[in-house]
Design an enzyme around this catalytic site. Structure first.
Site: not given
Lengths: 404, 404
Positions: A275, A189
């Protein structure tokens, strides 16, 4: 291991008059970490937002939209991490409302005047009781603290701030965001909250939030490919001396420019902190017939796992970029007119490898931590830019381990 | 580490009369490995194919299409690995033609009667001279050898074979395929070659190749998201005693069923041998209004890096599947009517988690090497199935190291 993303300096994050921040440790998922943020707003503000297009939009998104649509004065936003309250049906909405009600009772306002936001694991019941119980324990916070309180897999908090002079008055814009997985297509998100003390009417603010999102946060995520909880909120407190902005005049453009600077810095920070990211990549596509087709080509490159693993390996395997351009959906693309640049190096033209291209030139650019891919389509005047990162072992590790 | 993909047993791969296979070691990219396959065909055959939709379609794809469109009798197919001859422009076409010409000279046919195929690295000149020089050194091969000769990042060769009785005559279908990266969205090249000794007219064979591809190879890749070189060829030698099939009669359906069995086995083998795969995943979407919308939902799940890393971790983080369904583009999807099954376990219904769902039930299914995800959309009668695999560290390793 974010790419060129400095630690926050709280002294450079200007307070926004009319906004009061506080954080708490509710133990939503893990103990002893800030996981609740309350953004309390003085009366006289306006708030506008854009939300995920996901059909499984989370309970808090449904409630926040409904409360915004009610047209009442918003008095607080309450954000929790650790649980997305998504895929939770009617019970999820009741839990989101329970949190809003607790905040509303404290302020002495209606439940509709509070907007809820959640991020974290999907399909598990929100421990609303823990959040409600923690509300009285919260402490006043600055923007840096607030940025920390909304982190999930982010490795660094993300905040940005500007002060500008407009018509002789100082206007402040400060914002925070979270989101790192999202820079890969589908994903984690993204939450963003920008506040300014400029006074802007609600209809104009609603227009502004869309325009700013389109040129910032929507350049690291994919329209429609959004998570269940994505939200971007714009808050105008009206506490500056600048007169109320009710039309798209020069003052409006100046405020918009400041908001956009902050939003772009935050959006880029998400890609820098993608990430597992080891490289920050800017993909610019020019010479298209429309911005949409330029965006489609830029996203095809930015989303390709093959391209992203090649960046991770610092391998100028540039054919993978050409292949991505080829399947981007521009069905009448004439590949013979296309030019592909890696940094300042012309890699491909006339439908193939540039005869002057040397592998060592490509390698030189590939070794850098910040890389620009530029595609010239040669069929029009439109352009678009997308920010992304590479794709590393750590992406897999982070997402394979996320719940454990 | 392919998932439940046994080593080939050459005794179970039936020869197809009218097809003569041979392989060579040309050293296209690396020495001492089979990297050239020639499929020589007796006169009287028909050949049909489907090719990549990529705008950067490779030189050999352009040539193969042109030769097929010429309507001449095809006499040979020549396949090389180690270099895709893609993004190589006019020079690439000349090199592909040079290889065709060498094969044609050997057979004593026209260059248009030879179809070229390449797979490997993009944007580098094809060493056509090496391939031409190796042609005289090739040795007769069986289907298992042929399957090995077209491998790139595949860990195991892929071949399948069936013999069926149709109207009292034996019909043989044997095929080979390569492709493992492609099961992730954007892919390594997929090549597939199926041959049958049934006699089928060219128009009917062209219809058949599309129907078979749609229900097999196109269920592991994404329409339009194809590599520069993807090709699937169907060969009918006409050597069986079964009379020529010129309409979609019972014999046609029987041949189609046998072709489809072989093609599905090969397509599934690609997912089982997906780059870095540790799990084989079948995604079935039912109750949709159209096959297209079912496919869109199935692909959204099968392509999501978040879903695929959760499978790798054997983590029943099923909210990620719901999120993928939500952004699949079915804009009027009513999530309250949807059911999600993991194996035989009902995970979600009524827009949220099934109250009877227990984490240990999800965990039990997740621990298996072969997993079925079933989504019931509850809005129609259509269905679609897609095969994929999980997403592991090794995917990144393989694609980061591919050129080195």
């Amino acid at each position: 291991m974010a790419v060129n993303l400095p630690a926050l300096d709280p002294a450079k994050l200007f307070p926004v008059a009319g906004v009061e921040l506080s954080v708490a440790e509710a133990g939503v998922k893990k103990p002893n970490r800030k996981d609740v943020l309350v953004i309390r707003l003085d009366k006289g503000n306006t708030v506008a937002g854009v939300f995920t297009q996901n059909r499984f939009c989370a309970a808090p998104v449904q409630i926040a939209k409904r409360h915004l649509d009610a047209g009442v004065q918003i008095r607080a936003l309450v954000v929790n991490t650790g649980n997305a309250n998504a895929g939770t049906g009617e019970d999820g909405r009741a839990r989101a409302l329970a949190v809003c009600r607790a905040v509303a009772d404290e302020i002495g306002c209606e439940v509709e005047q509070v907007l809820p936001f959640s991020t974290g694991v999907i399909l598990e019941p929100l421990p609303a009781d823990k959040i409600v119980a923690a509300l009285p324990t919260r402490r006043a916070a600055g923007w840096a603290d607030a940025a920390e309180a909304i982190m999930t897999t982010d490795t660094l908090p993300k905040a940005a701030s500007r002060r500008v002079e407009i018509d002789g008055h100082t206007v402040t814009v400060t914002g925070i965001a979270k989101g790192s997985g999202m820079i890969h297509p589908n994903m984690a998100t993204m939450l963003g909250y920008l506040a300014t003390d400029a006074a802007i009417t609600r209809p104009l603010l609603q227009q502004l939030v869309k325009e700013v999102a389109d040129q910032s946060f929507n350049c690291v995520t994919v329209d429609g490919d959004t998570s269940t909880n994505d939200s971007f909120m714009l808050i105008s407190t009206g506490k500056s001396e600048l007169p109320l902005i009710s039309e798209a005049n020069d003052a409006y453009q100046a405020v918009k420019a400041a908001l956009l600077e902050v939003a772009v810095e935050l959006a880029q920070a998400m890609a820098r902190d993608g990430e597992g990211a080891t490289k920050f990549i800017t993909v610019t596509v020019e010479g298209g017939r429309s911005r949409d087709e330029c965006k489609a080509v830029a996203y095809a490159i930015a989303k390709s796992p093959l391209v992203k693993t090649a960046f991770f390996a610092s391998d100028p395997n540039l054919g993978r970029i050409l292949a991505a351009i080829g399947y981007a959906g521009v069905t009448d693309l004439d590949v013979d007119r296309l030019e592909l640049y890696l940094g300042d190096v012309l890699v491909a033209r006339d439908g193939g490898r540039n005869p002057e291209y040397k592998e060592e030139d490509g390698q030189r650019v590939m070794n850098e931590a910040e890389i620009t891919v530029r595609v010239v389509l040669g069929r029009g005047e439109a352009a678009a830019t997308v920010w992304t990162c590479d794709f590393s072992y750590d992406y897999v590790r982070i997402n394979a381990d996320y719940r454990s």
